[in-house]
Design an enzyme around this catalytic site. Structure first.
Site, PDB file in Angstrom:
ATOM      1  N   ASP A  35      -9.867  -5.453   6.411  1.00 15.60           N
ATOM      2  CA  ASP A  35      -8.455  -5.241   6.095  1.00 15.60           C
ATOM      3  C   ASP A  35      -7.619  -5.896   7.188  1.00 15.60           C
ATOM      4  OD1 ASP A  35      -5.814  -3.873   5.576  1.00 15.60           O
ATOM      5  OD2 ASP A  35      -7.024  -2.684   4.200  1.00 15.60           O
ATOM      6  N   SER A 118      -5.059  -3.583 -12.746  1.00 12.51           N
ATOM      7  CA  SER A 118      -4.069  -2.511 -12.869  1.00 12.51           C
ATOM      8  C   SER A 118      -3.559  -2.375 -14.299  1.00 12.51           C
ATOM      9  CB  SER A 118      -2.888  -2.862 -11.959  1.00 12.51           C
ATOM     10  OG  SER A 118      -1.780  -2.071 -12.247  1.00 12.51           O
ATOM     11  N   ALA A 119      -3.064  -1.173 -14.619  1.00 15.05           N
ATOM     12  CA  ALA A 119      -2.386  -0.962 -15.897  1.00 15.05           C
ATOM     13  C   ALA A 119      -1.116  -1.800 -15.976  1.00 15.05           C
ATOM     14  CB  ALA A 119      -2.041   0.516 -16.051  1.00 15.05           C
ATOM     15  N   TYR A 149       3.335  -8.829 -10.083  1.00 13.60           N
ATOM     16  CA  TYR A 149       2.114  -8.088  -9.731  1.00 13.60           C
ATOM     17  C   TYR A 149       1.129  -8.078 -10.904  1.00 13.60           C
ATOM     18  CZ  TYR A 149      -0.649  -3.910  -8.469  1.00 13.60           C
ATOM     19  OH  TYR A 149      -1.648  -3.019  -8.198  1.00 13.60           O
ATOM     20  N   LYS A 153      -2.581 -10.013 -11.454  1.00 15.10           N
ATOM     21  CA  LYS A 153      -3.791  -9.249 -11.805  1.00 15.10           C
ATOM     22  C   LYS A 153      -4.460  -9.866 -13.035  1.00 15.10           C
ATOM     23  CE  LYS A 153      -3.799  -5.693  -8.860  1.00 15.10           C
ATOM     24  NZ  LYS A 153      -4.789  -5.709  -7.770  1.00 15.10           N
ATOM     25  N   GLU A 191       5.012   3.750  -0.908  1.00 12.87           N
ATOM     26  CA  GLU A 191       4.386   4.915  -1.544  1.00 12.87           C
ATOM     27  C   GLU A 191       4.654   4.936  -3.044  1.00 12.87           C
ATOM     28  OE1 GLU A 191       6.820   4.801   0.530  1.00 12.87           O
ATOM     29  OE2 GLU A 191       8.429   6.189   0.063  1.00 12.87           O
ATOM     30  N   ALA A 193       4.702   7.171  -6.910  1.00 10.02           N
ATOM     31  CA  ALA A 193       5.455   8.353  -7.374  1.00 10.02           C
ATOM     32  C   ALA A 193       4.846   9.700  -6.935  1.00 10.02           C
ATOM     33  CB  ALA A 193       5.621   8.296  -8.887  1.00 10.02           C
ATOM     34  N   LYS A 200       9.103  14.470  -0.966  1.00 12.34           N
ATOM     35  CA  LYS A 200      10.453  14.988  -1.214  1.00 12.34           C
ATOM     36  C   LYS A 200      10.436  16.510  -1.356  1.00 12.34           C
ATOM     37  CE  LYS A 200      11.989  10.747  -3.492  1.00 12.34           C
ATOM     38  NZ  LYS A 200      12.512  10.127  -4.704  1.00 12.34           N
ATOM     39  N   ARG A 222       4.003   8.707 -17.454  1.00 15.45           N
ATOM     40  CA  ARG A 222       2.812   8.081 -16.857  1.00 15.45           C
ATOM     41  C   ARG A 222       1.646   9.073 -16.933  1.00 15.45           C
ATOM     42  NH1 ARG A 222       6.106   4.670 -16.855  1.00 15.45           N
ATOM     43  NH2 ARG A 222       6.663   3.147 -15.252  1.00 15.45           N
TER      44      ARG A 222
HETATM   45  P1  NAD Z   1      -3.308   0.050  -0.489  1.00 15.13           P
HETATM   46  O1  NAD Z   1      -2.040  -0.704  -0.297  1.00 15.13           O
HETATM   47  O2  NAD Z   1      -3.420   1.405   0.092  1.00 15.13           O
HETATM   48  O3  NAD Z   1      -4.540  -0.821  -0.002  1.00 15.13           O
HETATM   49  C1  NAD Z   1      -4.560  -2.227  -0.059  1.00 15.13           C
HETATM   50  C2  NAD Z   1      -5.035  -2.727   1.284  1.00 15.13           C
HETATM   51  O4  NAD Z   1      -5.091  -4.167   1.237  1.00 15.13           O
HETATM   52  C3  NAD Z   1      -4.067  -2.359   2.431  1.00 15.13           C
HETATM   53  O5  NAD Z   1      -4.722  -1.593   3.415  1.00 15.13           O
HETATM   54  C4  NAD Z   1      -3.629  -3.713   2.965  1.00 15.13           C
HETATM   55  O6  NAD Z   1      -3.459  -3.740   4.377  1.00 15.13           O
HETATM   56  C5  NAD Z   1      -4.772  -4.618   2.524  1.00 15.13           C
HETATM   57  N1  NAD Z   1      -4.337  -6.007   2.541  1.00 15.13           N
HETATM   58  C6  NAD Z   1      -3.163  -6.518   2.098  1.00 15.13           C
HETATM   59  N2  NAD Z   1      -3.093  -7.822   2.356  1.00 15.13           N
HETATM   60  C7  NAD Z   1      -4.260  -8.154   2.985  1.00 15.13           C
HETATM   61  C8  NAD Z   1      -4.758  -9.370   3.512  1.00 15.13           C
HETATM   62  N3  NAD Z   1      -4.040 -10.500   3.460  1.00 15.13           N
HETATM   63  N4  NAD Z   1      -5.990  -9.361   4.072  1.00 15.13           N
HETATM   64  C9  NAD Z   1      -6.723  -8.199   4.164  1.00 15.13           C
HETATM   65  N5  NAD Z   1      -6.276  -7.024   3.675  1.00 15.13           N
HETATM   66  C10 NAD Z   1      -5.055  -6.999   3.091  1.00 15.13           C
HETATM   67  O7  NAD Z   1      -3.541   0.107  -2.073  1.00 15.13           O
HETATM   68  P2  NAD Z   1      -4.557   0.979  -2.931  1.00 15.13           P
HETATM   69  O8  NAD Z   1      -3.756   1.970  -3.674  1.00 15.13           O
HETATM   70  O9  NAD Z   1      -5.704   1.411  -2.120  1.00 15.13           O
HETATM   71  O10 NAD Z   1      -5.033  -0.104  -3.995  1.00 15.13           O
HETATM   72  C11 NAD Z   1      -6.278  -0.787  -3.905  1.00 15.13           C
HETATM   73  C12 NAD Z   1      -6.391  -1.788  -5.037  1.00 15.13           C
HETATM   74  O11 NAD Z   1      -6.231  -1.114  -6.299  1.00 15.13           O
HETATM   75  C13 NAD Z   1      -5.311  -2.873  -5.016  1.00 15.13           C
HETATM   76  O12 NAD Z   1      -5.868  -4.095  -5.437  1.00 15.13           O
HETATM   77  C14 NAD Z   1      -4.302  -2.391  -6.015  1.00 15.13           C
HETATM   78  O13 NAD Z   1      -3.559  -3.465  -6.566  1.00 15.13           O
HETATM   79  C15 NAD Z   1      -5.191  -1.729  -7.050  1.00 15.13           C
HETATM   80  N6  NAD Z   1      -4.478  -0.714  -7.836  1.00 15.13           N
HETATM   81  C16 NAD Z   1      -4.110   0.464  -7.260  1.00 15.13           C
HETATM   82  C17 NAD Z   1      -3.434   1.408  -8.027  1.00 15.13           C
HETATM   83  C18 NAD Z   1      -3.033   2.742  -7.457  1.00 15.13           C
HETATM   84  O14 NAD Z   1      -2.498   3.558  -8.217  1.00 15.13           O
HETATM   85  N7  NAD Z   1      -3.260   3.017  -6.190  1.00 15.13           N
HETATM   86  C19 NAD Z   1      -3.118   1.136  -9.370  1.00 15.13           C
HETATM   87  C20 NAD Z   1      -3.484  -0.079  -9.905  1.00 15.13           C
HETATM   88  C21 NAD Z   1      -4.188  -1.001  -9.137  1.00 15.13           C
END
Ligand code: NAD
Length: 336
Positions: A35, A118-119, A149, A153, A191, A193, A200, A222
């Site tokens: 990361d 993602s959805a 976004y 995806k 963050e 929802a 909050k 949702r």
């Molecule tokens: P998050 O933001 O907590 O984690 C993503 C991580 O990627 C972060 O720690 C960030 O520092 C790291 N990152 C960003 N740019 C980077 C780079 N250039 N090099 C290395 N690391 C990098 O998000 P999450 O909620 O853990 O989501 C994880 C995955 O799931 C993502 O691909 C996200 O798009 C997908 N996703 C999440 C949700 C959700 O509800 N959380 C929904 C749909 C899709």
């Protein structure tokens, strides 16, 4: 997966990546996490944790060297407030991350690669009503995601399909629907929802100011899936022989107003909702889990109430600590 399988989790400093690493460690695997930053809220359980920028080709080669399976979670992302205001940044950064990580994985002989979609790939025209028909995987086309976004995806989903067809790397694609739980971002603008609502409500409880702001009229809908179910679903999908994109979420739909009431009930506090202008995303979204059930012989089981109770408890603790640090809760409440 055997205990000798070498696993890479990208985005391991983030919310889902951190929980996934912990899951693999509990099962006894050797895991490398990568990361830009270490996990914010507790130490990583990774055997190796490398701070690398995966937009860079050389970093991706380093990250995937000696690896059998990649779980690709790294992304520049956040909740609606972030996603609807950073289109160019998201498309640029995430395209680089995903193109380079998958190609580096191929060069380094990675056998299996799971991509977290993602959805948000689903078209706007199927999500115009609050009482939406649940989204089936095939609904993604004809494509019209709302934000950059979702477009990115969708393109990476196609990339995974073509890498499998052309190069034989076993790719899997999961489409998450609003994953939530403890140890996720809860303030700062990225963050989502459920975490924002817990913060909050915790501030309302701890300061005695019952008013909480909700973006829009709060009637947007949702479904929300707890992190433990998400981690289990990812593991099951990677082990399966299913190669098409698969929804991973709950199929119980609630409005954002209902979500706020549920969090308030968990916190044991009365709130009053103030509806303010703000990004709402699509009007309605729900997951159709028919394919999920048939492919994985399983579906998410943690109820929204239970998941919110666990998440709220953790976030209230964070808010208390922050307030204690600032020693002046009334000022902290105003600043947030
Ligand atoms: P998050 O933001 O907590 O984690 C993503 C991580 O990627 C972060 O720690 C960030 O520092 C790291 N990152 C960003 N740019 C980077 C780079 N250039 N090099 C290395 N690391 C990098 O998000 P999450 O909620 O853990 O989501 C994880 C995955 O799931 C993502 O691909 C996200 O798009 C997908 N996703 C999440 C949700 C959700 O509800 N959380 C929904 C749909 C899709």
């Amino acid at each position: 997966m055997s205990n000798t399988t070498r696993v890479l989790v990208t985005g391991a400093g983030g919310f889902i990546g951190h929980h996934l690493m912990a899951h693999f460690k509990r099962q006894g695997y050797r895991v490398r996490g990568v990361d830009l930053k270490p996990p914010e809220y507790c130490p990583s359980s990774a055997d190796e944790f490398e701070l690398l920028d995966l937009r860079r080709w050389d970093s991706c080669l380093q990250a995937t060297r000696g690896i059998d399976e990649v779980f690709a979670l790294a992304a520049d992302m956040g909740g609606m407030g972030f996603i609807s205001n950073h289109h160019a940044q998201i498309l640029y950064n995430n395209s680089l991350i995903n193109l380079h990580t998958l190609e580096a994985a191929r060069i380094n002989g990675v056998r299996r690669y799971l991509y977290t979609s993602s959805a948000c790939v689903y078209p706007e025209y199927k999500q115009a009503e609050a009482n939406v028909v649940p989204l089936k995987e095939e609904d993604a086309y004809p494509a019209q995601p709302q934000d950059a976004y979702g477009w990115e995806k969708l393109v990476t989903e196609r990339l995974c399909a073509h890498y499998r067809e052309d190069y034989g790397i076993e790719t899997r694609v999961v489409r998450f629907h609003n994953i939530f739980g403890p140890l996720g971002t809860w303030d700062g603008g990225r963050e989502k929802a459920p975490a924002a609502m817990c913060r909050k409500v915790a501030i309302a409880k701890l300061t005695g100011n019952a008013e909480i702001e909700i973006w829009g009229d709060g009637e947007q809908t949702r479904s929300f899936c707890y992190i433990d179910d998400c981690v289990k679903g990812i593991d099951l999908l990677m082990r399966s022989d299913f190669r098409q994109p698969l929804n991973l979420g709950q199929d119980r739909m609630v409005t954002i107003n209902q979500l706020a009431d549920m969090v308030a009930a968990v916190a044991g506090v009365q709130i009053s909702k103030k509806h303010v202008p703000g990004p709402m995303g699509v009007r309605g979204r729900n997951s159709d889990n028919t394919l999920l059930r048939s492919v994985l012989k399983w579906e998410p089981a943690v109820s929204l109430e239970e998941g919110l109770a666990r998440t709220y408890g953790w976030i209230e603790e964070q808010v208390r600590e922050r307030m204690a640090e600032e020693r002046r809760p009334e000022l902290a409440a105003r600043r947030w």
